[in-house]
Motif scaffolding. Structure first.
Motif, PDB file in Angstrom:
ATOM      1  N   SER A   1       0.827  -1.209   0.000  1.00  0.00           N
ATOM      2  CA  SER A   1       0.000   0.000   0.000  1.00  0.00           C
ATOM      3  C   SER A   1       0.857   1.252   0.000  1.00  0.00           C
ATOM      4  N   PHE A   2       2.040   1.203   0.694  1.00  0.00           N
ATOM      5  CA  PHE A   2       2.910   2.371   0.723  1.00  0.00           C
ATOM      6  C   PHE A   2       3.678   2.530  -0.576  1.00  0.00           C
ATOM      7  N   SER A   3       3.956   1.459  -1.256  1.00  0.00           N
ATOM      8  CA  SER A   3       4.756   1.532  -2.478  1.00  0.00           C
ATOM      9  C   SER A   3       3.900   1.662  -3.733  1.00  0.00           C
ATOM     10  N   ALA A   4       2.563   1.700  -3.559  1.00  0.00           N
ATOM     11  CA  ALA A   4       1.696   1.817  -4.722  1.00  0.00           C
ATOM     12  C   ALA A   4       1.899   3.165  -5.385  1.00  0.00           C
ATOM     13  N   PRO A   5       1.917   3.233  -6.699  1.00  0.00           N
ATOM     14  CA  PRO A   5       2.113   4.501  -7.388  1.00  0.00           C
ATOM     15  C   PRO A   5       0.886   5.392  -7.266  1.00  0.00           C
ATOM     16  N   PHE A   6       1.072   6.698  -7.549  1.00  0.00           N
ATOM     17  CA  PHE A   6      -0.043   7.626  -7.521  1.00  0.00           C
ATOM     18  C   PHE A   6      -1.043   7.264  -8.610  1.00  0.00           C
ATOM     19  N   PRO A   7      -2.325   7.448  -8.361  1.00  0.00           N
ATOM     20  CA  PRO A   7      -3.318   7.201  -9.415  1.00  0.00           C
ATOM     21  C   PRO A   7      -3.080   8.121 -10.605  1.00  0.00           C
ATOM     22  N   LEU A   8      -3.474   7.668 -11.738  1.00  0.00           N
ATOM     23  CA  LEU A   8      -3.274   8.451 -12.959  1.00  0.00           C
ATOM     24  C   LEU A   8      -4.031   9.769 -12.908  1.00  0.00           C
ATOM     25  N   ALA A   9      -5.215   9.771 -12.291  1.00  0.00           N
ATOM     26  CA  ALA A   9      -5.999  10.995 -12.195  1.00  0.00           C
ATOM     27  C   ALA A   9      -5.269  12.059 -11.371  1.00  0.00           C
ATOM     28  N   THR A  10      -4.600  11.643 -10.288  1.00  0.00           N
ATOM     29  CA  THR A  10      -3.858  12.589  -9.454  1.00  0.00           C
ATOM     30  C   THR A  10      -2.680  13.181 -10.208  1.00  0.00           C
ATOM     31  N   VAL A  11      -1.967  12.341 -10.928  1.00  0.00           N
ATOM     32  CA  VAL A  11      -0.831  12.827 -11.720  1.00  0.00           C
ATOM     33  C   VAL A  11      -1.301  13.815 -12.788  1.00  0.00           C
TER      34      VAL A  11
END
Length: 285
Positions: free
Chosen positions: A13-23
């Motif tokens: 959960s900590f290493s999951a990348p940012f969602p595409l919508a947030t980027v």
């Protein structure tokens, strides 16, 4: 075994990348910020360039100079114009806040016939552009002897429908229980307004004051119509003097524009928090 699985799930959960919508949202914000800030930076850089370098695409001049600023101060009374514009804008903002506060307080606290009609007429008057009433205002100012005066620049803008509507909606959300409690304690309407309502609407009043100040600062047509001498004109008229039929003096024009933008920038930086809070509370867009 359960601890190992839980630890693995936590690490995932900590290493999951940012969602595409947030980027995409952050990228859009960065792009819009660049679009908003770049013209201002280009204006300041161009004001430091020499005449033969004004059309170059360099992000910084080869030899920065303040000659354009010296030329502006020598050709027009720039400091006098800035002072006149500050006086006119501050007086206009103060009067619009005062008249808007009184009108909004009357519309929300007093119960009288056709109050909805009055509110509707004020809202409709907001849709009428100032250019429609500019000539009648000019005739009235001429008969009152206000031509080529700072007072003549202020009086037509002393009251604004936008100010009334903005404070009306902010005051509608003010708790009526507080007003009723103050009235039961013997406080009059005037005391309730200045000691209870107004202090709790500082954010809205500050926001309206800033918007009215900026609007008056950017006013061009009315000062152009009313002013006769350069000593009683405002900074917007001074900027126009560097734009002629023979050609524009881009270096001095950028220097004068930089000087004209500094007061607005300082005011916004000082009262930025109040403006944002007011926009969030009143829902103004």
């Amino acid at each position: 075994m359960q601890l190992t699985q839980a630890g693995t799930a936590g690490e995932d959960s900590f290493s999951a990348p940012f969602p595409l919508a947030t980027v995409a949202m952050h990228a859009t914000m960065i792009l819009l910020s660049f679009v908003a800030v770049f013209p201002v930076c280009w204006m300041v850089v161009s004001s430091l360039k020499a005449e033969n370098e004004i059309f170059s695409t360099r992000l910084w001049p080869a030899s920065p100079s303040l000659d354009n600023y010296a030329f502006v101060l020598a050709q027009i009374p720039m400091l006098r114009m800035l002072t006149n514009t500050t006086i006119v804008s501050a007086a206009t903002a103060l009067l619009q806040v005062l008249t808007g506060l009184l009108a909004a307080y009357a519309l929300t606290q007093w119960r009288f016939r056709m109050s909805g009609l009055v509110h509707g007429l004020i809202a409709l008057s907001w849709l009428v552009p100032f250019q429609v009433t500019m000539i009648p205002n000019y005739v009235l100012a001429s008969r009152l002897g206000l031509l080529d005066t700072l007072t003549g620049l202020v009086v037509p803008h002393a009251a604004a429908a936008f100010a009334v509507l903005m404070l009306y909606h902010a005051m509608k959300s003010f708790p009526t229980e507080v007003v009723e409690a103050a009235r039961m304690d013997g406080a009059g309407r005037w005391r309730i307004l200045w000691e209870i309502v107004a202090p709790n609407m500082r954010a809205s009043l500050a926001s309206l004051g800033i918007l009215a100040f900026i609007s008056s600062w950017n006013e061009y047509f009315w000062p152009l119509l009313l002013s006769r001498s350069i000593e009683n004109s405002v900074v917007q008229i001074g900027l126009q003097m560097f734009m002629t039929q023979e050609g524009n003096l881009w270096g001095p024009l950028m220097a004068a524009s930089t000087l004209a933008s500094l007061p607005i920038l300082v005011i916004y930086l000082v009262l930025q928090r109040q403006v944002i809070e007011s926009f969030m509370k009143s829902g103004l867009r």
